[in-house]
Write an enzyme that holds these catalytic residues in place. Structure first.
Site, PDB file in Angstrom:
ATOM      1  N   THR A 164       0.875  -1.177   0.000  1.00  0.00           N
ATOM      2  CA  THR A 164       0.000   0.000   0.000  1.00  0.00           C
ATOM      3  C   THR A 164       0.909   1.223   0.000  1.00  0.00           C
ATOM      4  O   THR A 164       2.058   1.160   0.450  1.00  0.00           O
ATOM      5  CB  THR A 164      -0.946   0.023   1.228  1.00  0.00           C
ATOM      6  OG1 THR A 164      -1.654  -1.197   1.288  1.00  0.00           O
ATOM      7  CG2 THR A 164      -1.924   1.181   1.173  1.00  0.00           C
ATOM      8  N   THR A 193      -3.436   0.649  -3.337  1.00  0.00           N
ATOM      9  CA  THR A 193      -2.779  -0.594  -2.956  1.00  0.00           C
ATOM     10  C   THR A 193      -3.068  -1.724  -3.923  1.00  0.00           C
ATOM     11  O   THR A 193      -4.046  -1.677  -4.675  1.00  0.00           O
ATOM     12  CB  THR A 193      -3.272  -0.996  -1.538  1.00  0.00           C
ATOM     13  OG1 THR A 193      -2.489  -2.086  -1.064  1.00  0.00           O
ATOM     14  CG2 THR A 193      -4.733  -1.400  -1.526  1.00  0.00           C
ATOM     15  N   ASN A 237      -2.860  -4.516  -2.072  1.00  0.00           N
ATOM     16  CA  ASN A 237      -2.975  -5.238  -0.807  1.00  0.00           C
ATOM     17  C   ASN A 237      -1.610  -5.784  -0.400  1.00  0.00           C
ATOM     18  O   ASN A 237      -0.676  -5.007  -0.283  1.00  0.00           O
ATOM     19  CB  ASN A 237      -4.061  -6.312  -0.837  1.00  0.00           C
ATOM     20  CG  ASN A 237      -4.553  -6.636   0.568  1.00  0.00           C
ATOM     21  OD1 ASN A 237      -4.337  -5.855   1.499  1.00  0.00           O
ATOM     22  ND2 ASN A 237      -5.196  -7.765   0.754  1.00  0.00           N
ATOM     23  N   GLU A 275      -6.986  -8.107  -3.089  1.00  0.00           N
ATOM     24  CA  GLU A 275      -7.850  -7.302  -2.210  1.00  0.00           C
ATOM     25  C   GLU A 275      -9.032  -8.093  -1.668  1.00  0.00           C
ATOM     26  O   GLU A 275      -9.666  -7.672  -0.688  1.00  0.00           O
ATOM     27  CB  GLU A 275      -8.366  -6.099  -3.011  1.00  0.00           C
ATOM     28  CG  GLU A 275      -8.428  -4.820  -2.217  1.00  0.00           C
ATOM     29  CD  GLU A 275      -7.054  -4.278  -1.910  1.00  0.00           C
ATOM     30  OE1 GLU A 275      -6.729  -4.180  -0.718  1.00  0.00           O
ATOM     31  OE2 GLU A 275      -6.304  -3.969  -2.842  1.00  0.00           O
ATOM     32  N   ASP A 283      -9.468  -8.562   1.978  1.00  0.00           N
ATOM     33  CA  ASP A 283     -10.010  -7.538   2.891  1.00  0.00           C
ATOM     34  C   ASP A 283     -11.477  -7.791   3.231  1.00  0.00           C
ATOM     35  O   ASP A 283     -12.038  -7.141   4.113  1.00  0.00           O
ATOM     36  CB  ASP A 283      -9.842  -6.134   2.299  1.00  0.00           C
ATOM     37  CG  ASP A 283      -8.444  -5.574   2.552  1.00  0.00           C
ATOM     38  OD1 ASP A 283      -7.710  -6.163   3.367  1.00  0.00           O
ATOM     39  OD2 ASP A 283      -8.092  -4.560   1.937  1.00  0.00           O
ATOM     40  N   SER A 340     -11.886  -1.289   3.936  1.00  0.00           N
ATOM     41  CA  SER A 340     -10.478  -0.880   3.912  1.00  0.00           C
ATOM     42  C   SER A 340     -10.143  -0.095   5.170  1.00  0.00           C
ATOM     43  O   SER A 340     -11.035   0.336   5.906  1.00  0.00           O
ATOM     44  CB  SER A 340     -10.266   0.013   2.681  1.00  0.00           C
ATOM     45  OG  SER A 340      -8.980   0.560   2.667  1.00  0.00           O
ATOM     46  N   SER A 341      -8.851   0.089   5.402  1.00  0.00           N
ATOM     47  CA  SER A 341      -8.411   1.002   6.463  1.00  0.00           C
ATOM     48  C   SER A 341      -7.739   2.241   5.878  1.00  0.00           C
ATOM     49  O   SER A 341      -7.320   3.134   6.619  1.00  0.00           O
ATOM     50  CB  SER A 341      -7.413   0.298   7.391  1.00  0.00           C
ATOM     51  OG  SER A 341      -8.013  -0.801   8.012  1.00  0.00           O
ATOM     52  N   GLY A 398      -0.142   0.573   5.928  1.00  0.00           N
ATOM     53  CA  GLY A 398       0.088  -0.076   7.230  1.00  0.00           C
ATOM     54  C   GLY A 398      -1.048  -0.938   7.718  1.00  0.00           C
ATOM     55  O   GLY A 398      -1.157  -1.186   8.922  1.00  0.00           O
ATOM     56  N   GLY A 399      -1.939  -1.362   6.816  1.00  0.00           N
ATOM     57  CA  GLY A 399      -3.020  -2.261   7.231  1.00  0.00           C
ATOM     58  C   GLY A 399      -3.859  -1.612   8.321  1.00  0.00           C
ATOM     59  O   GLY A 399      -4.164  -0.422   8.270  1.00  0.00           O
TER      60      GLY A 399
HETATM   61  N1  GLY Z   1      -5.712  -3.514   1.730  1.00  0.00           N
HETATM   62  C1  GLY Z   1      -5.586  -2.825   2.950  1.00  0.00           C
HETATM   63  C2  GLY Z   1      -6.679  -1.866   3.187  1.00  0.00           C
HETATM   64  O1  GLY Z   1      -7.370  -1.498   2.253  1.00  0.00           O
HETATM   65  O2  GLY Z   1      -6.866  -1.448   4.312  1.00  0.00           O
END
Ligand code: GLY
Length: 556
Positions: free
Chosen positions: A368, A386, A388, A407, A410, A439-440, A459-460
């Site tokens: 990401t 990203t 992912n 992805e 997720d 997503s984050s 950073g997830g």
């Molecule tokens: N793939 C990580 C996020 O979208 O949070």
């Protein structure tokens, strides 16, 4: 600027302070995770492009020089601020699930999640959104043609660029995964070996794909020969994409979330990102305390508790807003935050086991990517996008040069079973045809009387706590450099552990937090934040790339 056609859903008119509205920064600035991408943005700005052109150029260049993090086989969120109108808009270029996807597609016949099925190979790939997002931004906001915006990326792919230490490390860490997928293996490995740092990597197939898009627009990616090649390759290798999935993909324009923390206005992304909701909920909790009057130990205690409570709600409620009803008004209500504050004790950690379990440990991440762009007129872009995990699914349809994302991980493969980030969830984030996974990622704008900031990071699940700490740093007087540099700590409810970088806590704070009942675990540095700040009073524009990685920032 070109005419704004299309559905202008969810535009937000941002009340800047009157002084800010009439000011212009007078500088162009770009921060990104890779020096060649930063240069691509600066080049397009020098050629007469605006921040939106530069964001397209930087995003496309990152697809070439940082393909382990993002690419045109992936997707993300672009947060735009149009200085002329004062409007903010969120361009949702997040992947969606293929039409043939089902809630149980990653489970075996006994209902067990098949390890790795949502992480490796074309079955793990959602339908990419990045090309549609970049073309949309260029068409509706840019001053230059798409071909001009993509030119630096095409040149980098065709002529090559020297691999840096990070790229080298990524290839080392992903050798086993990429070995399974011949097209990607051939592009990235030299005679079956990880090429040395400094090796000039050329990607002629990716250059050709980008040229096609530059010449014919996004239709060259979503329909026609390239789409057929991608779909055929995906299906021949166990995937479920169809031509209709690609043809029907569209970006969504969404209303950004807007919140307030003690006079600072925050504009950030809305679902299908969880980031904005979780951070605003945490800030609402914190706004009931006078943190500045508290000791450093107490501040950290309260921030960690706010993270704990806000992360708790993530998995329970959040998903794609086009598919699930979410109690967003309640989650963002100051009364709700006030209720949560009553559960926070001044001298004790709240055991997460007292609350319903939500998440498990997230691995640190070097995938990401985030960018921050501003132009002389005050147009701004913050974006996080990203594929992912590192190199996404690892799968590259032959002849395309495009790494496909993974992805689909997720989504929730099964309620209660953690995904690759250790995150669990429920039916709100279950897989469904053409649904976007939660997503984050959360590019964010901050506005105060003093000035404004753009920030974002990969950073997830830790993205949200990183942006929260960066936001508080800006509120406390920080600038781009301090926002990206400050030591980080993270709590996501479960595991009931505070992860912290070296230097995030003093010895006394560690003792104090442990006395309160916290379990602390030191991690190595994580995240890769990019930021730009503009101080209205001094006129200073600062741009900074995270010192933990190889990115660069430039101001002109
Ligand atoms: N793939 C990580 C996020 O979208 O949070």
């Amino acid at each position: 600027m070109k005419t704004r056609l299309g559905v202008l859903l969810g535009l937000l008119i941002l009340p800047l302070t009157s002084s800010a509205a009439s000011l212009k920064p007078g500088h162009d600035a770009v921060a990104s995770a890779q020096p060649f991408a930063t240069k691509a943005g600066m080049q397009v700005l020098a050629e007469g492009g605006n921040a939106f052109d530069a964001a397209v150029a930087v995003s496309a260049a990152l697809a070439v020089v940082e393909p382990y993090s993002s690419g045109i086989g992936g997707g993300g969120f672009w947060l735009l601020h149009d200085a002329k109108t004062g409007k903010d808009v969120m361009v949702d270029g997040r992947e969606y699930a293929p039409a043939a996807a089902t809630a149980t597609m990653y489970q075996d016949k006994n209902g067990n999640v098949i390890p790795g099925a949502s992480l490796n190979g074309p079955l793990s790939a959602g339908i990419p959104g990045e090309v549609a997002a970049l073309a949309y931004i260029n068409r509706h906001y840019g001053k230059l043609s798409l071909a001009q915006d993509l030119a630096p990326a095409i040149k980098l792919a065709r002529d090559g660029f020297p691999l840096d230490r990070m790229f080298h490390a990524m290839l080392q860490s992903r050798e086993q995964k990429l070995k399974q997928w011949p097209a990607a293996w051939k592009v990235f490995y030299l005679d079956g070996q990880v090429p040395p740092s400094g090796y000039v990597l050329k990607q002629p197939n990716l250059a050709r794909t980008l040229e096609l898009i530059a010449r014919h627009g996004p239709a060259a990616f979503y329909t026609g020969k390239l789409a057929e090649e991608m779909v055929n390759a995906v299906r021949a290798n166990g995937g479920i994409w169809s031509l209709a999935d690609l043809r029907d993909y569209q970006v969504k324009l969404r209303a950004p979330l807007s919140g307030e923390y003690r006079g600072m206005r925050i504009v950030t992304v809305s679902p299908p990102s969880s980031g904005g909701i979780v951070m605003l909920e945490a800030l609402n909790i914190l706004s009931g305390y006078d943190l500045a009057a508290d000791s450093a130990l107490m501040q950290k205690h309260l921030i960690i508790e706010a993270m704990r409570f806000a992360y708790r709600d993530r998995a329970e409620y959040l998903g794609d807003p086009d598919f699930v009803k979410m109690p967003l008004a309640r989650l963002l209500s100051p009364y709700y935050a006030a209720g949560l504050r009553t559960a926070i004790l001044p001298d004790r950690a709240t055991p997460s086991s007292d609350l319903a379990p939500v998440t498990a440990e997230a691995p640190e991440s070097r995938h990401t990517t985030s960018i921050a762009v501003m132009d002389k007129d005050g147009d701004m872009v913050g974006a996080t996008f990203t594929v992912n995990f590192r190199f996404g699914s690892g799968f590259m349809p032959p002849h395309t040069g495009v790494i496909l994302n993974d992805e689909m991980d997720d989504f929730v493969s099964k309620p209660g079973v953690p995904n690759g980030f250790g995150l669990v969830g429920n039916s709100a984030n279950a897989i469904a045809p053409h649904k976007r996974p939660l997503s984050s990622m959360m590019p964010t704008f901050l506005y105060t009387k003093r000035g404004l900031a753009i920030l974002g990071t990969p950073g997830g699940s830790r993205i949200i706590s990183m942006v929260l700490l960066g936001t508080l740093d800006y509120f406390n007087g920080g600038d781009a450099q301090s926002i990206v540099s400050i030591p980080r700590y993270h709590m996501q409810y479960l595991p009931d552990t505070v992860f912290y970088e070296p230097g995030a806590f003093t010895k006394d704070e560690i003792t104090g937090l442990e006395k309160m009942g916290y379990t602390l675990r030191e991690t190595h540095p994580y995240g890769n934040m990019q930021s730009i700040t503009w101080d209205y009073r001094t006129g200073k524009v600062r741009a900074a790339a995270d010192p933990r990685d190889v990115g660069t920032a430039e101001v002109q």
